[in-house]
Write an enzyme that holds these catalytic residues in place. Structure first.
Site, PDB file in Angstrom:
ATOM      1  N   ARG A   2       3.537  -0.572  11.015  1.00  0.00           N
ATOM      2  CA  ARG A   2       3.631  -1.933  10.476  1.00  0.00           C
ATOM      3  C   ARG A   2       4.442  -1.926   9.184  1.00  0.00           C
ATOM      4  O   ARG A   2       4.267  -1.052   8.325  1.00  0.00           O
ATOM      5  CB  ARG A   2       2.242  -2.501  10.191  1.00  0.00           C
ATOM      6  CG  ARG A   2       2.266  -4.025   9.970  1.00  0.00           C
ATOM      7  CD  ARG A   2       0.893  -4.582   9.697  1.00  0.00           C
ATOM      8  NE  ARG A   2       0.809  -5.987  10.069  1.00  0.00           N
ATOM      9  CZ  ARG A   2       0.050  -6.891   9.455  1.00  0.00           C
ATOM     10  NH1 ARG A   2      -0.693  -6.532   8.417  1.00  0.00           N
ATOM     11  NH2 ARG A   2       0.022  -8.135   9.863  1.00  0.00           N
ATOM     12  N   TYR A  33       0.840  -1.189   0.000  1.00  0.00           N
ATOM     13  CA  TYR A  33       0.000   0.000   0.000  1.00  0.00           C
ATOM     14  C   TYR A  33       0.883   1.250   0.000  1.00  0.00           C
ATOM     15  O   TYR A  33       2.091   1.159  -0.152  1.00  0.00           O
ATOM     16  CB  TYR A  33      -0.988  -0.062   1.160  1.00  0.00           C
ATOM     17  CG  TYR A  33      -1.899  -1.261   1.030  1.00  0.00           C
ATOM     18  CD1 TYR A  33      -2.698  -1.422  -0.106  1.00  0.00           C
ATOM     19  CD2 TYR A  33      -1.933  -2.269   1.988  1.00  0.00           C
ATOM     20  CE1 TYR A  33      -3.506  -2.538  -0.276  1.00  0.00           C
ATOM     21  CE2 TYR A  33      -2.734  -3.391   1.829  1.00  0.00           C
ATOM     22  CZ  TYR A  33      -3.516  -3.525   0.694  1.00  0.00           C
ATOM     23  OH  TYR A  33      -4.301  -4.639   0.513  1.00  0.00           O
ATOM     24  N   GLY A  88      -3.699 -13.625  12.649  1.00  0.00           N
ATOM     25  CA  GLY A  88      -4.708 -13.172  11.712  1.00  0.00           C
ATOM     26  C   GLY A  88      -5.821 -14.186  11.566  1.00  0.00           C
ATOM     27  O   GLY A  88      -6.833 -14.138  12.262  1.00  0.00           O
TER      28      GLY A  88
END
Length: 357
Positions: free
Chosen positions: A225, A178, A315
């Site tokens: 992160r 991203y 997760g």
């Protein structure tokens, strides 16, 4: 008792254990203008037994949205929706951080009504899901210097909104291909100005964004992160010399900010780099360890025991097991996630997974 189940402190907050719920996109923000719903509040409250919850990626601005029905934190309705979530989690004794995720070039004009932006006009290979089905990625518009500074300001404003919504802190998403990661990677950032070039230029956006957010809400409420070497969303960090130099420089530049934590999503083959970054980091180190094709499992708790990490993030196992810390302490059993319900839909495969007892 395993150290993983001992209480600890993070950014001045008391955590009941050292097990983190990793951020996972679920695409169920059906409220006004992509705002959270009561169902989302129920989902997160069910998982408040985590030492720390990090929410799904949340766009700091409208142009930062890359997928359908993902939540934002840039409008009054979104702030109000998230307040329901934080109130529900806090009522259960949980601690929750909001992950700020600007998807950059990963998006599509049919979703956001405009061309996605990125560090450079380099199209990612592959497709993105839209309401009209999968669509090829498009060539993003290169951000100008002024627009980069405006984007950093958007992150800071979004962090302030997160605090207004009741979050204990925010996590900057510098991983998974991203926008922040796009600035870090040499194949998506081919700029030759002060925001690109070698590692020192490519880390600048990440560092200045972290500094702006820390200044806005406090370093003790800011996490970061990263995912060195992660090829997701057509990122190429295969040059190991450049990889080591880039992330070494990034962590060296972030360390003096004394952020609440560094959260690494690890890919296979970089454990030596993981250990170097962990050694260089001054505060809490959270690891979502490389686990191959399988979800992170109970054996990962050994990484807390041996000092590889201070906290371990889960997760997929948290998706299907709302009471995961209890199950880990008891040695299972574990529900199997229904991956067909991962993105979008109703309560099925979302809030209907059973807890023990």
């Amino acid at each position: 008792m395993s150290k993983a189940f001992e209480a600890t402190e993070l950014g001045g907050k008391h955590l009941a254990n050292r097990i983190v719920m990793a951020p996972m996109t679920r695409s169920r923000a059906y409220g006004e203008g992509n705002s959270p719903t009561d169902l989302m509040a129920e989902y997160y409250a069910q998982r408040a037994g985590a030492g720390l919850i990090v929410t799904e990626g949340t766009q700091p601005s409208a142009i930062g949205q890359g997928y359908p029905d993902t939540p934002g934190i840039h409008s009054a309705a979104q702030i109000a929706g998230w307040r329901k979530v934080t109130d529900a989690v806090h009522a259960e004794g949980g601690v929750i951080y909001l992950q700020l995720m600007h998807t950059g070039r990963v998006g599509h004009p049919t979703l956001m009504g405009r061309t996605p932006v990125g560090p450079s006009a380099v199209r990612a290979a592959g497709q993105v899901y839209t309401h009209a089905g999968p669509q090829d990625f498009v060539t993003p518009r290169e951000l100008t210097d002024d627009e980069i500074r405006d984007t950093i300001a958007d992150f800071a404003d979004a962090a302030r909104n997160a605090v207004e919504a009741g979050f204990d802190g925010v996590e900057l998403h510098g991983a998974n291909g991203y926008l922040i990661h796009q600035f870090l990677a040499p194949n998506s950032n081919v700029r030759r100005d002060a925001w690109g070039g070698g590692p020192e230029g490519r880390i600048r956006f990440a560092v200045e964004t972290a500094r702006a957010v820390a200044d806005a809400i406090g370093a003790d409420r800011t996490g970061f992160r990263l995912s060195p070497g992660n090829s997701y969303n057509d990122i190429d960090e295969s040059d190991r010399t450049d990889l080591d130099a880039t992330y070494g420089a990034l962590v060296d530049a972030l360390a003096p900010l004394n952020l609440a934590y560094l959260h690494q999503m690890e890919v296979p083959g970089v454990r030596d780099l993981t250990l170097r970054l962990r050694k260089a980091w001054p505060t809490a180190f959270v690891l979502n360890p490389a686990s191959g094709a399988e979800p992170t499992g109970p054996d990962a708790l050994a990484l807390i025991e041996d000092g590889t990490a201070d906290l371990v993030a889960y997760g997929a196992l948290f998706l299907a097991n709302p009471d995961l810390p209890t199950r880990l302490a008891r040695g299972g059993p574990y529900n199997t996630p229904d991956t067909s319900k991962s993105f979008g839909g109703d309560h099925t495969g979302y809030t209907d997974y059973p807890s023990l007892g």
